[in-house]
Design a protein around this motif. Structure first.
Motif, PDB file in Angstrom:
ATOM      1  N   LYS A 186       0.826  -1.218   0.000  1.00  0.00           N
ATOM      2  CA  LYS A 186       0.000   0.000   0.000  1.00  0.00           C
ATOM      3  C   LYS A 186       0.853   1.259   0.000  1.00  0.00           C
ATOM      4  N   GLU A 187       1.887   1.282   0.837  1.00  0.00           N
ATOM      5  CA  GLU A 187       2.756   2.466   0.919  1.00  0.00           C
ATOM      6  C   GLU A 187       3.481   2.709  -0.405  1.00  0.00           C
ATOM      7  N   THR A 188       3.920   1.641  -1.038  1.00  0.00           N
ATOM      8  CA  THR A 188       4.621   1.763  -2.316  1.00  0.00           C
ATOM      9  C   THR A 188       3.683   2.292  -3.391  1.00  0.00           C
ATOM     10  N   LEU A 189       2.478   1.753  -3.464  1.00  0.00           N
ATOM     11  CA  LEU A 189       1.510   2.204  -4.459  1.00  0.00           C
ATOM     12  C   LEU A 189       1.074   3.644  -4.190  1.00  0.00           C
ATOM     13  N   GLU A 190       0.989   4.023  -2.933  1.00  0.00           N
ATOM     14  CA  GLU A 190       0.593   5.380  -2.579  1.00  0.00           C
ATOM     15  C   GLU A 190       1.576   6.410  -3.130  1.00  0.00           C
ATOM     16  N   THR A 191       2.858   6.034  -3.217  1.00  0.00           N
ATOM     17  CA  THR A 191       3.861   6.949  -3.763  1.00  0.00           C
ATOM     18  C   THR A 191       3.866   6.929  -5.292  1.00  0.00           C
ATOM     19  N   GLY A 192       3.057   6.065  -5.902  1.00  0.00           N
ATOM     20  CA  GLY A 192       2.962   6.004  -7.355  1.00  0.00           C
ATOM     21  C   GLY A 192       3.953   5.053  -7.994  1.00  0.00           C
ATOM     22  N   GLN A 193       4.681   4.289  -7.186  1.00  0.00           N
ATOM     23  CA  GLN A 193       5.654   3.354  -7.739  1.00  0.00           C
ATOM     24  C   GLN A 193       4.971   2.081  -8.227  1.00  0.00           C
ATOM     25  N   LYS A 194       5.596   1.453  -9.209  1.00  0.00           N
ATOM     26  CA  LYS A 194       5.119   0.202  -9.774  1.00  0.00           C
ATOM     27  C   LYS A 194       5.617  -0.952  -8.909  1.00  0.00           C
ATOM     28  N   ILE A 195       4.791  -1.955  -8.693  1.00  0.00           N
ATOM     29  CA  ILE A 195       5.199  -3.146  -7.953  1.00  0.00           C
ATOM     30  C   ILE A 195       5.251  -4.304  -8.935  1.00  0.00           C
ATOM     31  N   LYS A 196       6.421  -4.939  -9.021  1.00  0.00           N
ATOM     32  CA  LYS A 196       6.620  -6.069  -9.918  1.00  0.00           C
ATOM     33  C   LYS A 196       6.914  -7.301  -9.073  1.00  0.00           C
ATOM     34  N   ILE A 197       6.056  -8.293  -9.159  1.00  0.00           N
ATOM     35  CA  ILE A 197       6.255  -9.539  -8.432  1.00  0.00           C
ATOM     36  C   ILE A 197       6.490 -10.621  -9.475  1.00  0.00           C
ATOM     37  N   SER A 198       7.720 -11.075  -9.557  1.00  0.00           N
ATOM     38  CA  SER A 198       8.121 -12.048 -10.566  1.00  0.00           C
ATOM     39  C   SER A 198       7.246 -13.295 -10.500  1.00  0.00           C
ATOM     40  N   GLY A 199       6.758 -13.726 -11.640  1.00  0.00           N
ATOM     41  CA  GLY A 199       5.919 -14.911 -11.712  1.00  0.00           C
ATOM     42  C   GLY A 199       4.475 -14.655 -11.312  1.00  0.00           C
ATOM     43  N   PHE A 200       4.154 -13.420 -10.928  1.00  0.00           N
ATOM     44  CA  PHE A 200       2.793 -13.093 -10.508  1.00  0.00           C
ATOM     45  C   PHE A 200       2.216 -11.974 -11.364  1.00  0.00           C
ATOM     46  N   GLY A 201       2.871 -10.797 -11.350  1.00  0.00           N
ATOM     47  CA  GLY A 201       2.389  -9.710 -12.187  1.00  0.00           C
ATOM     48  C   GLY A 201       2.831  -8.354 -11.683  1.00  0.00           C
TER      49      GLY A 201
ATOM     50  N   LYS B 146      -1.590  -6.277 -13.995  1.00  0.00           N
ATOM     51  CA  LYS B 146      -1.300  -6.985 -15.236  1.00  0.00           C
ATOM     52  C   LYS B 146      -0.647  -8.312 -14.861  1.00  0.00           C
ATOM     53  N   PRO B 147      -1.316  -9.440 -15.070  1.00  0.00           N
ATOM     54  CA  PRO B 147      -0.715 -10.719 -14.686  1.00  0.00           C
ATOM     55  C   PRO B 147       0.501 -11.054 -15.556  1.00  0.00           C
TER      56      PRO B 147
ATOM     57  N   ASP C 162      14.899 -10.265 -15.042  1.00  0.00           N
ATOM     58  CA  ASP C 162      13.600 -10.714 -14.600  1.00  0.00           C
ATOM     59  C   ASP C 162      12.824 -11.316 -15.765  1.00  0.00           C
ATOM     60  N   ALA C 163      13.209 -12.515 -16.165  1.00  0.00           N
ATOM     61  CA  ALA C 163      12.635 -13.137 -17.353  1.00  0.00           C
ATOM     62  C   ALA C 163      11.149 -13.418 -17.205  1.00  0.00           C
ATOM     63  N   ASP C 164      10.637 -13.537 -15.985  1.00  0.00           N
ATOM     64  CA  ASP C 164       9.217 -13.814 -15.797  1.00  0.00           C
ATOM     65  C   ASP C 164       8.342 -12.627 -16.151  1.00  0.00           C
ATOM     66  N   ASP C 165       8.915 -11.452 -16.337  1.00  0.00           N
ATOM     67  CA  ASP C 165       8.121 -10.272 -16.623  1.00  0.00           C
ATOM     68  C   ASP C 165       8.036  -9.968 -18.106  1.00  0.00           C
ATOM     69  N   ALA C 166       7.853 -10.999 -18.911  1.00  0.00           N
ATOM     70  CA  ALA C 166       7.673 -10.793 -20.345  1.00  0.00           C
ATOM     71  C   ALA C 166       6.394 -10.019 -20.618  1.00  0.00           C
ATOM     72  N   ASP C 167       5.518  -9.950 -19.622  1.00  0.00           N
ATOM     73  CA  ASP C 167       4.272  -9.221 -19.789  1.00  0.00           C
ATOM     74  C   ASP C 167       4.479  -7.716 -19.874  1.00  0.00           C
ATOM     75  N   ASP C 168       5.698  -7.224 -19.644  1.00  0.00           N
ATOM     76  CA  ASP C 168       5.962  -5.799 -19.773  1.00  0.00           C
ATOM     77  C   ASP C 168       5.698  -5.318 -21.197  1.00  0.00           C
ATOM     78  N   ALA C 169       5.749  -6.223 -22.157  1.00  0.00           N
ATOM     79  CA  ALA C 169       5.467  -5.839 -23.538  1.00  0.00           C
ATOM     80  C   ALA C 169       4.037  -5.337 -23.668  1.00  0.00           C
ATOM     81  N   ASP C 170       3.160  -5.831 -22.798  1.00  0.00           N
ATOM     82  CA  ASP C 170       1.765  -5.425 -22.855  1.00  0.00           C
ATOM     83  C   ASP C 170       1.493  -4.146 -22.085  1.00  0.00           C
ATOM     84  N   ASP C 171       2.487  -3.626 -21.331  1.00  0.00           N
ATOM     85  CA  ASP C 171       2.260  -2.436 -20.525  1.00  0.00           C
ATOM     86  C   ASP C 171       1.895  -1.224 -21.364  1.00  0.00           C
ATOM     87  N   ALA C 172       2.356  -1.161 -22.612  1.00  0.00           N
ATOM     88  CA  ALA C 172       2.032  -0.023 -23.464  1.00  0.00           C
ATOM     89  C   ALA C 172       0.527   0.072 -23.656  1.00  0.00           C
TER      90      ALA C 172
END
Length: 146
Positions: A34-49, A81-82, A132-142
């Protein structure tokens, strides 16, 4: 699943902690998120989203009952984004290999960012994705910027 269920699972699966300690750990994790999101930062959890806070500007909308125009105020929204790994698990597909997912994500991110426009490059930051190879979903962030 509720927070109480998560606490119970942590308590049962991690030996050496009391139920109170398991609850404290789960609370600390959620507070950190919650604190991280409140500052506007992105949270990346490998293998989750990825959890991303986006700023939406004010816009004109319509009341669906009366048809009157109204101003919808500016706001911050949270998107999730999963990862490709989580998508594969949910769809009972084979989990993409780590090397292939990273390469496809990097190439796809460049193409998606170019197609989305100048400010569509969110997530195409290969610097922190290289390890962080599990975050191939970053391609969809656009797509999140649309």
């Amino acid at each position: 699943m509720t927070k109480a269920d998560i606490i119970e699972n942590v308590y049962l699966q991690v030996e050496g902690f009391s139920k109170k300690q398991a609850a404290d750990i789960v609370e600390m994790v959620f507070d950190t998120i919650k604190e991280t999101l409140e500052t506007g930062q992105k949270i990346k959890i490998s293998g989750f989203g990825n959890f991303v806070v986006r700023d939406k500007s004010a816009r004109v909308g319509r009341n669906p009952q009366s048809g009157d125009e109204i101003v919808i105020s500016a706001r911050r929204v949270l998107t999730f984004k999963p990862s490709q790994v989580l998508k594969a698990i949910l769809n009972e597909e084979p989990i993409p290999p780590a090397g292939a997912a990273g390469a496809a994500g990097a190439a796809g991110a460049a193409g998606a960012a170019g197609a989305a426009g100048a400010d569509g490059a969110d997530g195409a930051d290969g610097a922190d994705d290289a390890d962080d190879a599990d975050d191939a979903d970053d391609a969809d962030d656009a797509d999140d910027d649309k």
